[in-house]
Design a protein around this motif. Structure first.
Motif, mmCIF file in Angstrom:
data_model
loop_
_atom_site.group_PDB
_atom_site.id
_atom_site.type_symbol
_atom_site.label_atom_id
_atom_site.label_comp_id
_atom_site.label_asym_id
_atom_site.label_seq_id
_atom_site.Cartn_x
_atom_site.Cartn_y
_atom_site.Cartn_z
ATOM 1 N N LEU A 1 -20.390 -29.018 -0.073
ATOM 2 C CA LEU A 1 -19.501 -28.075 -0.750
ATOM 3 C C LEU A 1 -19.228 -28.476 -2.196
ATOM 4 N N LYS A 2 -19.140 -29.767 -2.456
ATOM 5 C CA LYS A 2 -18.861 -30.249 -3.808
ATOM 6 C C LYS A 2 -19.959 -29.847 -4.794
ATOM 7 N N LYS A 3 -21.180 -29.666 -4.301
ATOM 8 C CA LYS A 3 -22.322 -29.364 -5.172
ATOM 9 C C LYS A 3 -22.512 -27.871 -5.417
ATOM 10 N N VAL A 4 -21.761 -27.035 -4.695
ATOM 11 C CA VAL A 4 -21.944 -25.585 -4.790
ATOM 12 C C VAL A 4 -21.055 -25.017 -5.902
ATOM 13 N N PRO A 5 -21.612 -24.194 -6.805
ATOM 14 C CA PRO A 5 -20.773 -23.591 -7.854
ATOM 15 C C PRO A 5 -19.826 -22.560 -7.263
ATOM 16 N N PRO A 6 -18.574 -22.508 -7.726
ATOM 17 C CA PRO A 6 -17.593 -21.557 -7.202
ATOM 18 C C PRO A 6 -17.981 -20.114 -7.493
ATOM 19 N N LEU A 7 -17.472 -19.205 -6.681
ATOM 20 C CA LEU A 7 -17.697 -17.786 -6.900
ATOM 21 C C LEU A 7 -16.925 -17.305 -8.118
ATOM 22 N N SER A 8 -17.456 -16.278 -8.762
ATOM 23 C CA SER A 8 -16.718 -15.639 -9.857
ATOM 24 C C SER A 8 -15.654 -14.729 -9.261
ATOM 25 N N MET A 9 -14.741 -14.254 -10.094
ATOM 26 C CA MET A 9 -13.696 -13.360 -9.619
ATOM 27 C C MET A 9 -14.292 -12.048 -9.097
ATOM 28 N N ASP A 10 -15.331 -11.536 -9.777
ATOM 29 C CA ASP A 10 -15.969 -10.300 -9.332
ATOM 30 C C ASP A 10 -16.633 -10.486 -7.964
ATOM 31 N N GLU A 11 -17.266 -11.635 -7.760
ATOM 32 C CA GLU A 11 -17.898 -11.908 -6.466
ATOM 33 C C GLU A 11 -16.850 -12.020 -5.364
ATOM 34 N N LEU A 12 -15.724 -12.606 -5.687
ATOM 35 C CA LEU A 12 -14.657 -12.770 -4.703
ATOM 36 C C LEU A 12 -14.041 -11.415 -4.328
ATOM 37 N N LYS A 13 -13.873 -10.557 -5.316
ATOM 38 C CA LYS A 13 -13.289 -9.236 -5.058
ATOM 39 C C LYS A 13 -14.135 -8.436 -4.070
ATOM 40 N N ALA B 1 -7.038 -11.549 -6.695
ATOM 41 C CA ALA B 1 -8.056 -12.598 -6.732
ATOM 42 C C ALA B 1 -7.761 -13.505 -7.913
ATOM 43 N N ASN B 2 -7.788 -14.811 -7.684
ATOM 44 C CA ASN B 2 -7.519 -15.742 -8.777
ATOM 45 C C ASN B 2 -8.127 -17.103 -8.476
ATOM 46 N N SER B 3 -8.138 -17.910 -9.478
ATOM 47 C CA SER B 3 -8.603 -19.287 -9.348
ATOM 48 C C SER B 3 -7.410 -20.203 -9.557
ATOM 49 N N MET B 4 -7.139 -21.053 -8.553
ATOM 50 C CA MET B 4 -5.994 -21.940 -8.671
ATOM 51 C C MET B 4 -6.367 -23.324 -8.177
ATOM 52 N N MET B 5 -5.898 -24.320 -8.855
ATOM 53 C CA MET B 5 -6.109 -25.712 -8.462
ATOM 54 C C MET B 5 -7.589 -26.039 -8.241
ATOM 55 N N GLY B 6 -8.462 -25.358 -8.990
ATOM 56 C CA GLY B 6 -9.874 -25.707 -8.937
ATOM 57 C C GLY B 6 -10.698 -24.945 -7.927
ATOM 58 N N LEU C 1 -5.593 -10.215 4.762
ATOM 59 C CA LEU C 1 -6.854 -10.963 4.695
ATOM 60 C C LEU C 1 -6.809 -11.919 3.512
ATOM 61 N N ILE C 2 -7.146 -13.191 3.770
ATOM 62 C CA ILE C 2 -7.244 -14.176 2.692
ATOM 63 C C ILE C 2 -8.607 -14.848 2.795
ATOM 64 N N VAL C 3 -9.342 -14.888 1.681
ATOM 65 C CA VAL C 3 -10.648 -15.530 1.635
ATOM 66 C C VAL C 3 -10.598 -16.657 0.607
ATOM 67 N N TYR C 4 -10.829 -17.876 1.063
ATOM 68 C CA TYR C 4 -10.859 -19.045 0.185
ATOM 69 C C TYR C 4 -12.313 -19.448 -0.057
ATOM 70 N N ASP C 5 -12.681 -19.613 -1.317
ATOM 71 C CA ASP C 5 -13.997 -20.151 -1.640
ATOM 72 C C ASP C 5 -13.855 -21.664 -1.770
ATOM 73 N N CYS C 6 -14.455 -22.384 -0.824
ATOM 74 C CA CYS C 6 -14.239 -23.836 -0.751
ATOM 75 C C CYS C 6 -15.315 -24.643 -1.470
ATOM 76 N N ALA C 7 -15.981 -24.025 -2.444
ATOM 77 C CA ALA C 7 -16.976 -24.746 -3.236
ATOM 78 C C ALA C 7 -16.289 -25.636 -4.263
#
Length: 201
Positions: free
Chosen positions: A59-71, A88-93, A111-117
């Protein structure tokens, strides 16, 4: 108070998983007032510690999703109910998106979706999902337990005070998905989870 108690128990899991003298039984932690009990299968924790470390490294090596991808992961309808709001937001990394689906004046789905990258996301994944997977928590007003769901594992919770069922599970090897049903049934929450299409390119 409950979240602090569960976090302390989760820390005990981490210490036990890293300890060569691994326990061979189930350990139960009790709060001082005796109203909450958390049981941990130490054998299962020890057996999965290597897999946990590998998963976090991936997971540490995966780039995080953009806000548009998360939406795009927050559908306009869920279990037949229209989305009434989303965020949709980015918080604490790490990135997180949530949406509400109003059923009637008293019942709703959230519904809550966390991107754990990434570094922060992988830590969130461990603390809020993996570390609790071998725990059973019970109070006078509810419970949390691991259950089989859709060919994998999920965390099922119930809070009597607000009549809320919550199901949390992993999707696409990087997402943590939480579906909360207030004044609904557990079956409705699970049906909603099965209908989600959470593909990540």
């Amino acid at each position: 108070m409950r979240s602090i108690f569960v976090c302390l128990a989760a820390t005990a899991i981490f210490i036990s998983a890293c300890n060569n003298n691994r326990p061979k039984n189930t350990t139960t932690f009790s709060s001082k007032d005796g109203k909450e009990k958390v049981s941990i299968d130490m054998n299962q924790v020890a057996g999965e510690s290597d897999a946990m470390e590998k998963k976090m490294d991936e997971l540490k090596k995966v780039p995080p999703l953009s806000m548009d991808e998360l939406k795009k992961l927050l559908p306009e309808t869920l279990a037949g109910f229209k989305r009434t709001s989303f965020n949709a937001n980015s918080m604490m990394g790490f990135a997180v998106g949530d949406a509400d689906y109003r059923i009637n004046d008293t019942a709703r789905l959230k519904l809550i979706v966390y991107d754990c990258a990434g570094e922060a996301g992988s830590s969130f994944y461990w603390l809020n999902y993996w570390a609790k997977m071998n725990m059973q928590s019970e109070t006078d007003h509810g419970y949390t337990k691991s259950v089989d769901f859709n060919g994998g594992k999920a965390l099922e919770s119930y809070e009597q005070n607000n009549n809320t069922y919550t199901l949390m599970y992993s999707a696409n090897d990087r997402l943590l998905v939480s579906i909360e049903g207030e004044n609904t049934t557990l079956d409705l929450v699970k049906d909603a989870a099965r209908q989600l299409n959470l593909k990540v390119d």
